[in-house]
Design a protein around this motif. Structure first.
Motif, PDB file in Angstrom:
ATOM      1  N   THR A 341       0.819  -1.205   0.000  1.00 14.40           N
ATOM      2  CA  THR A 341       0.000   0.000   0.000  1.00 14.40           C
ATOM      3  C   THR A 341       0.856   1.260   0.000  1.00 14.40           C
ATOM      4  N   CYS A 342       1.998   1.210   0.679  1.00  8.28           N
ATOM      5  CA  CYS A 342       2.900   2.361   0.701  1.00  8.28           C
ATOM      6  C   CYS A 342       3.378   2.709  -0.700  1.00  8.28           C
ATOM      7  N   LEU A 343       3.885   1.724  -1.434  1.00  4.80           N
ATOM      8  CA  LEU A 343       4.421   1.994  -2.765  1.00  4.80           C
ATOM      9  C   LEU A 343       3.309   2.389  -3.738  1.00  4.80           C
ATOM     10  N   ALA A 344       2.155   1.774  -3.619  1.00  2.00           N
ATOM     11  CA  ALA A 344       1.042   2.148  -4.503  1.00  2.00           C
ATOM     12  C   ALA A 344       0.664   3.613  -4.329  1.00  2.00           C
ATOM     13  N   ASP A 345       0.772   4.122  -3.105  1.00  2.22           N
ATOM     14  CA  ASP A 345       0.454   5.530  -2.845  1.00  2.22           C
ATOM     15  C   ASP A 345       1.593   6.461  -3.238  1.00  2.22           C
ATOM     16  N   TRP A 346       2.833   6.018  -3.018  1.00  2.00           N
ATOM     17  CA  TRP A 346       3.991   6.894  -3.194  1.00  2.00           C
ATOM     18  C   TRP A 346       4.413   7.044  -4.648  1.00  2.00           C
ATOM     19  N   MET A 347       4.372   5.961  -5.408  1.00  2.00           N
ATOM     20  CA  MET A 347       4.974   5.977  -6.746  1.00  2.00           C
ATOM     21  C   MET A 347       4.331   6.946  -7.746  1.00  2.00           C
ATOM     22  N   PRO A 348       3.025   7.128  -7.764  1.00  2.00           N
ATOM     23  CA  PRO A 348       2.452   8.012  -8.784  1.00  2.00           C
ATOM     24  C   PRO A 348       3.015   9.429  -8.778  1.00  2.00           C
ATOM     25  N   ASP A 349       3.319   9.981  -7.615  1.00  2.00           N
ATOM     26  CA  ASP A 349       3.767  11.368  -7.534  1.00  2.00           C
ATOM     27  C   ASP A 349       5.273  11.527  -7.404  1.00  2.00           C
ATOM     28  N   ASN A 350       6.000  10.445  -7.200  1.00  2.00           N
ATOM     29  CA  ASN A 350       7.420  10.549  -6.875  1.00  2.00           C
ATOM     30  C   ASN A 350       8.344   9.831  -7.839  1.00  2.00           C
ATOM     31  N   THR A 351       7.808   9.320  -8.925  1.00  2.00           N
ATOM     32  CA  THR A 351       8.611   8.620  -9.930  1.00  2.00           C
ATOM     33  C   THR A 351       8.117   8.991 -11.315  1.00  2.00           C
ATOM     34  N   ALA A 352       8.924   8.628 -12.313  1.00  2.00           N
ATOM     35  CA  ALA A 352       8.484   8.771 -13.704  1.00  2.00           C
ATOM     36  C   ALA A 352       7.659   7.567 -14.139  1.00  2.00           C
ATOM     37  N   GLY A 353       7.578   6.574 -13.264  1.00  2.00           N
ATOM     38  CA  GLY A 353       6.795   5.386 -13.561  1.00  2.00           C
ATOM     39  C   GLY A 353       7.325   4.167 -12.847  1.00  2.00           C
ATOM     40  N   TRP A 354       6.678   3.036 -13.084  1.00  2.00           N
ATOM     41  CA  TRP A 354       7.029   1.827 -12.345  1.00  2.00           C
ATOM     42  C   TRP A 354       6.531   0.577 -13.064  1.00  2.00           C
ATOM     43  N   MET A 355       7.147  -0.544 -12.728  1.00  2.00           N
ATOM     44  CA  MET A 355       6.795  -1.838 -13.301  1.00  2.00           C
ATOM     45  C   MET A 355       6.883  -2.895 -12.201  1.00  2.00           C
TER      46      MET A 355
END
Length: 408
Positions: A341-355
């Protein structure tokens, strides 16, 4: 089996001028050919294991798998490969599917699995090549509006990664630097025919060679800088279009001296974008801190490891660049835990993307076990349904939507 229909979000994403390639970088952003910022979100589809063919085709058609993936709203796949696939093609003139499955699984099991693959995917035959499969997957991803991040995961075709598997670092038993450069160039050139090839990763999870004391002496940032420059040049010379993704040390958990402009020890050089193809460099990080009980511990490790490159106004950030989290994952039963849940919340605003790791509900063979069950997978064992629908259709898809919300 999951529905093959695409949701409105996915259809809208496909309609927005996809693929708008080639991309470039500008500071911490990825920029399309129309000069608009873009983010990506998706999953990993492995093809680097013993068979060296993308997984799951004994259970589903390529179109069926891609349609399911698109139903989540994702717009990127990290597609992995082994350098050995190119070595066999160029040095042994061996690339056919029959050899691939029989060599990895034995005559009886290999032929049985191959027949399942061909039954689900009749466009192939026993004499089709591994690259024919990659081409068909990329073609279907393109048809459904999904980008490809092509990742050199390992040199020898096998499960990755350990500190003693012979694939750790340049000069290790299977990690021949010249063949690595040749493989990168070959796939970059081959990828010219892939209209949705967004990026190429130089190497997955560089790590200490624990069983080779002499090689261990070269495990440092200075050696890293030498080879990533050569790898980036090999790709750029063969194909100037893809973004080039650099991974760090310690299983790709740190790029700190690169981002902060510190000496690349034991030398005194510092990282410079001038040493690479212009406006093409992206950083990647991995995180598997699944035991964390505090979200700040997870995001803090990512930030200090290199995600601060996304924050150019941090006074310690010298080299701003887009940062992709190209691997994170967990047992799907733990989807409500702190880590997921932490990464799902954090990644949209703090990275260029994720896989996320991984789509593969099972592997043709992994670490000697045929039809290996993967409990971290989005899919169930037979690649028919989501392993935990509540996660994929909820947290996972919501995080994708949040990441892609501002794409033009």
């Amino acid at each position: 089996m999951l529905s093959q229909s695409l949701p409105l979000l996915a259809l809208a994403a496909t309609a927005l001028g996809f693929p708008d390639l080639p991309f470039k970088t500008s500071g911490s952003e990825i920029i399309t050919s129309k000069n608009t910022p873009i983010k990506v979100a998706g999953t990993n589809w492995p093809g680097h294991n013993d068979v060296m063919v993308p997984e799951g085709l004994q259970y589903r058609s390529i179109k069926g798998i891609v349609s399911d993936l698109k139903s989540t709203g994702m717009n990127v796949i990290r597609l992995t490969y082994a350098i050995e696939m190119i070595d066999q093609l160029l040095d042994e003139n061996k690339s056919d599917l029959q050899s691939a499955f029989v060599d990895a699984l034995g005559e009886t099991e290999g032929m049985a699995v191959l027949q399942q693959v061909l039954a689900n995917n009749p466009e192939f035959s026993a004499t089709s090549s591994r690259l024919d499969v990659y081409d068909a997957i990329v073609e279907e991803l393109n048809a459904q509006g999904i980008y490809v991040n092509l990742d050199n995961h390992i040199s020898s075709g096998e499960w990755c990664c350990s500190s003693s598997d012979g694939n750790t670092w340049w000069g290790d038993e299977y990690f021949d630097a010249d063949k690595w450069l040749r493989g990168l160039a070959y796939m970059a050139d081959h990828g010219k025919a892939w209209p949705n090839l967004m990026s190429m990763s130089l190497r997955n999870e560089l790590r200490e060679p624990s069983n080779n004391a002499t090689l261990l002496e070269t495990y440092n940032w200075q050696t890293w800088y030498k080879y990533v420059r050569e790898g980036a040049q090999a790709i750029g010379d063969a194909n100037p279009d893809p973004l080039i993704i650099l991974s760090g040390l310690n299983y790709d958990t740190t790029l700190q001296p690169v981002v902060r402009g510190k000496p690349l020890t034991p030398g005194d050089e510092v990282f410079s974008f001038d040493d690479f193809p212009a406006d093409k460099i992206v950083f990647e990080l991995h995180n598997y801190n699944t035991e964390a009980t505090n979200c700040g511990d997870i995001t803090g490790a990512l930030y200090n490891g290199g995600a601060q490159a996304m924050v150019p106004d941090d006074e310690t950030t010298v080299n701003a660049a887009p940062v992709l989290i190209t691997e994170f994952g967990f047992d799907q039963t733990e989807y409500q835990g702190v880590y997921a849940t932490c990464l799902a919340d954090w990644m949209p605003d703090n990275t260029a993307g994720w896989m996320q790791w991984v789509v593969a509900g099972s592997y043709y063979i992994r670490s000697g076990t045929p039809d290996y069950e993967e409990t971290w997978a989005l899919y169930d064992h037979e690649w028919q349904s989501w392993r935990v629908p509540e996660y994929v259709e909820g947290i996972f898809s919501d995080s994708i939507a949040a990441t892609l919300a501002d794409n033009a």
